[in-house]
Motif scaffolding. Structure first.
Motif, short mmCIF file in Angstrom:
data_model
loop_
_atom_site.label_atom_id
_atom_site.label_comp_id
_atom_site.label_asym_id
_atom_site.label_seq_id
_atom_site.Cartn_x
_atom_site.Cartn_y
_atom_site.Cartn_z
N GLU A 141 50.72 45.07 42.64
CA GLU A 141 50.94 43.63 42.65
C GLU A 141 50.06 42.95 43.69
O GLU A 141 49.52 41.86 43.45
CB GLU A 141 52.41 43.29 42.93
CG GLU A 141 52.67 41.79 42.81
CD GLU A 141 54.04 41.38 43.30
OE1 GLU A 141 54.35 40.18 43.22
OE2 GLU A 141 54.79 42.24 43.80
N LEU A 142 49.90 43.57 44.83
CA LEU A 142 49.03 43.02 45.87
C LEU A 142 47.62 42.85 45.31
O LEU A 142 46.99 41.79 45.47
CB LEU A 142 49.01 43.94 47.08
CG LEU A 142 48.01 43.60 48.19
CD1 LEU A 142 48.33 42.25 48.82
CD2 LEU A 142 47.97 44.70 49.25
N HIS A 143 47.12 43.88 44.63
CA HIS A 143 45.76 43.85 44.08
C HIS A 143 45.62 42.80 42.98
O HIS A 143 44.73 41.95 43.03
CB HIS A 143 45.42 45.23 43.52
CG HIS A 143 44.27 45.25 42.58
ND1 HIS A 143 42.97 44.98 42.97
CD2 HIS A 143 44.20 45.49 41.23
CE1 HIS A 143 42.16 45.06 41.93
NE2 HIS A 143 42.90 45.36 40.87
N LYS A 144 46.51 42.84 42.01
CA LYS A 144 46.36 41.97 40.84
C LYS A 144 46.72 40.53 41.12
O LYS A 144 45.98 39.60 40.78
CB LYS A 144 47.21 42.50 39.68
CG LYS A 144 46.63 43.70 38.97
CD LYS A 144 47.39 43.99 37.69
CE LYS A 144 46.69 45.07 36.87
NZ LYS A 144 47.38 45.32 35.58
N ASP A 145 47.88 40.31 41.72
CA ASP A 145 48.40 38.95 41.84
C ASP A 145 48.02 38.26 43.14
O ASP A 145 47.65 37.08 43.14
CB ASP A 145 49.92 38.97 41.69
CG ASP A 145 50.37 39.48 40.34
OD1 ASP A 145 49.55 39.43 39.40
OD2 ASP A 145 51.52 39.95 40.21
N ARG A 146 48.15 38.96 44.25
CA ARG A 146 47.94 38.33 45.55
C ARG A 146 46.45 38.21 45.89
O ARG A 146 45.92 37.11 46.06
CB ARG A 146 48.66 39.10 46.65
CG ARG A 146 50.14 39.34 46.39
CD ARG A 146 50.90 38.06 46.19
NE ARG A 146 52.32 38.30 46.00
CZ ARG A 146 53.13 37.57 45.25
NH1 ARG A 146 52.64 36.55 44.57
NH2 ARG A 146 54.40 37.87 45.14
N ILE A 147 45.78 39.37 45.98
CA ILE A 147 44.35 39.34 46.28
C ILE A 147 43.59 38.67 45.14
O ILE A 147 42.73 37.80 45.35
CB ILE A 147 43.81 40.77 46.51
CG1 ILE A 147 44.57 41.46 47.66
CG2 ILE A 147 42.31 40.72 46.79
CD1 ILE A 147 44.51 40.74 48.99
#
Length: 471
Positions: free
Chosen positions: A425-431
């Motif tokens: 989720e960090l990779h796809k949505d946040r970053i």
């Protein structure tokens, strides 16, 4: 035995502390522990040279395939090979992996094989912590389909096994395709402009400027799925600052996103927007729409993976001349050579621990790793597999030929970022979201760096001491 418990406990503590699962996923996973009924599992078959995984020859098998860039014909063809020796295969294809599969995992009644891919890819780390994913080590230690003197693990390209590991020696995800990421383009389109593929950023800007004068955008991308940008941005960052910058980002280290290489990379990409080199409307389109616009010649460059040739085959003109190149570098001060790329085993498959036919699920994957299925996959979808030498001697399509050549030219200059699977989720949505906002012109590169670091810091605190790390 103690080592196995410690590894599993480490994974449980890491994922439980993570708090990075998507809201819908988290709600479903929270009640999943203990689901399923072992009495429903089919009995094992008799072990033999032809049946090393003890598959029940009369039992059926259920396989769910993500119907994305690779389609599902390769899987139905593999079913036929499996059925020569074992029971009938029930096949399902869907793009809604999480929506369709998560409830079945919660109820303890999942299919035997899940192609856990696409925009709705399930967070495998969370599933592992709930004991919902089978360890595939028996598959790796089984004799290969074509050469009984070789174990399956010995037929795989380097990095394939490691990509499926999460904090220990166990392998929970099996990544079948071997994907080469890069900047995709049309050879005739560059030839028409009388330019070569740019190797430095000044050259990239010059090519885009020349294209703009002809009414062609320099770039387009999947604005609705901004993590696609990582396919060229992450190796660009590594080229500028070296591989340790990517490792620091993967490890969620303090100030990793504030590294000078990240700042320079963000500033360079933002310049594409600032100079008007991005196709108008790109922030609002998905991967299919961006690829279609690219196929129509409305943009020169597209960040993507080697599945794109198959995914765009219906819209790609015959004379398109599809090709791919490494991410353009910054300048002569780069820490890594221009040939540096991101390439890895991808397109993950899993066998749920609560599946009725776990042995059959592993045997189906063993079939997929046989030469017949591996070559069929490459022929059908224009993509390499993780099987060593499977594509040797094959007549490859233009894009895959370019991707294969680019991979060979890279040599040891290959990076494999783990952020996308350790912290999905960090990779796809946040970053991805911060980069998308920057590329839409809504925030500056400095603000994007700040947001990325803030998101990473929150993830690091949530993960606690047991978060995944490079050694």
């Amino acid at each position: 035995m103690g080592t196995e418990v410690n590894r599993r406990d480490l994974i449980k503590r890491s994922a439980a502390a993570g708090a990075l699962a998507l809201p819908a996923m988290g709600a479903l996973s929270s009640c999943a522990t203990g689901g399923g009924n072992d009495s429903e599992k089919v009995e094992k078959g008799e072990k033999s040279a032809k049946n090393p995984l003890e598959v029940n020859e009369k039992a059926g098998l259920s396989v769910v395939i993500f119907n994305g860039g690779y389609g599902d014909e390769y899987a139905t063809d593999a079913h036929k090979v499996y059925e020569r020796s074992f029971g009938k295969v029930k096949h399902e294809r869907t793009q809604k992996i999480r929506t369709r599969m998560q409830p079945l995992l919660v109820k303890g009644n999942p299919p035997d094989v899940i192609n856990n891919s696409g925009a709705e890819q399930m967070d495998v780390a969370s599933l592992i912590s709930k004991d919902q994913v089978a360890d595939l080590t028996p598959l790796l230690d089984a004799p290969s389909l074509d050469d009984p003197d070789k174990k399956v693990r010995d037929t795989l390209l380097p990095g394939t096994i490691e990509k499926g590991q999460f904090g220990g020696e166990e392998v929970y995800h099996f990544n079948y395709s071997y994907t080469v990421y890069g900047t995709w383009y049309s050879k005739p389109a560059l030839e028409k402009l009388e330019v070569e593929y740019p190797k430095t950023w000044d050259e990239m800007l010059a090519v885009c400027a020349k294209a703009k004068k002809e009414g062609i955008a320099g770039w387009t991308y999947a604005g609705k799925h901004p993590y696609y940008f990582a396919f060229t941005l992450y190796p660009f960052i590594a080229k500028i600052g070296g591989p340790d910058v990517i490792k620091a980002i993967d490890n969620l280290e303090p100030n990793a996103w504030r590294h000078d290489a990240v700042k320079k990379a963000f500033e360079a990409y933002h310049e594409l927007y600032a100079k008007g080199y991005v196709l108008k409307g790109t922030p609002g389109i998905d991967h299919i729409q961006s690829q279609t616009q690219w196929n129509k010649g409305r943009a020169l460059f597209l960040p993507n993976g080697s599945w794109v040739e198959n995914e765009t085959k219906k819209t790609t003109p015959k004379e398109f001349g599809m090709a791919v190149a490494p991410s353009t570098g910054l300048d002569k001060s780069d820490a890594m050579p221009f040939e540096t790329i991101w390439a890895e085993a991808s397109e993950p498959f899993m066998v749920p621990a609560q599946a009725k036919n776990v042995q059959g699920g592993m045997e189906w994957l063993r079939v997929m790793l046989g030469k017949e299925s591996a070559q069929n996959f490459t022929k059908l979808v224009s993509a390499l597999t993780c099987v060593k030498g499977a594509a040797d001697g094959m007549d490859l399509m233009p894009g895959l030929t370019a991707a294969n050549g680019m991979h060979k030219a890279a040599g040891e200059n290959i990076i494999v970022p783990r952020l996308p699977d350790w912290h999905i989720e960090l990779h796809k949505d946040r970053i991805g979201g911060a980069i998308a906002t920057m590329m839409a012109g809504d925030i500056s590169p400095a603000e994007a760096v700040k947001q990325c670091q803030q998101h990473a810091d929150r993830a690091a605190k949530a993960d606690g001491a047991d978060k995944y790390k490079h050694a």
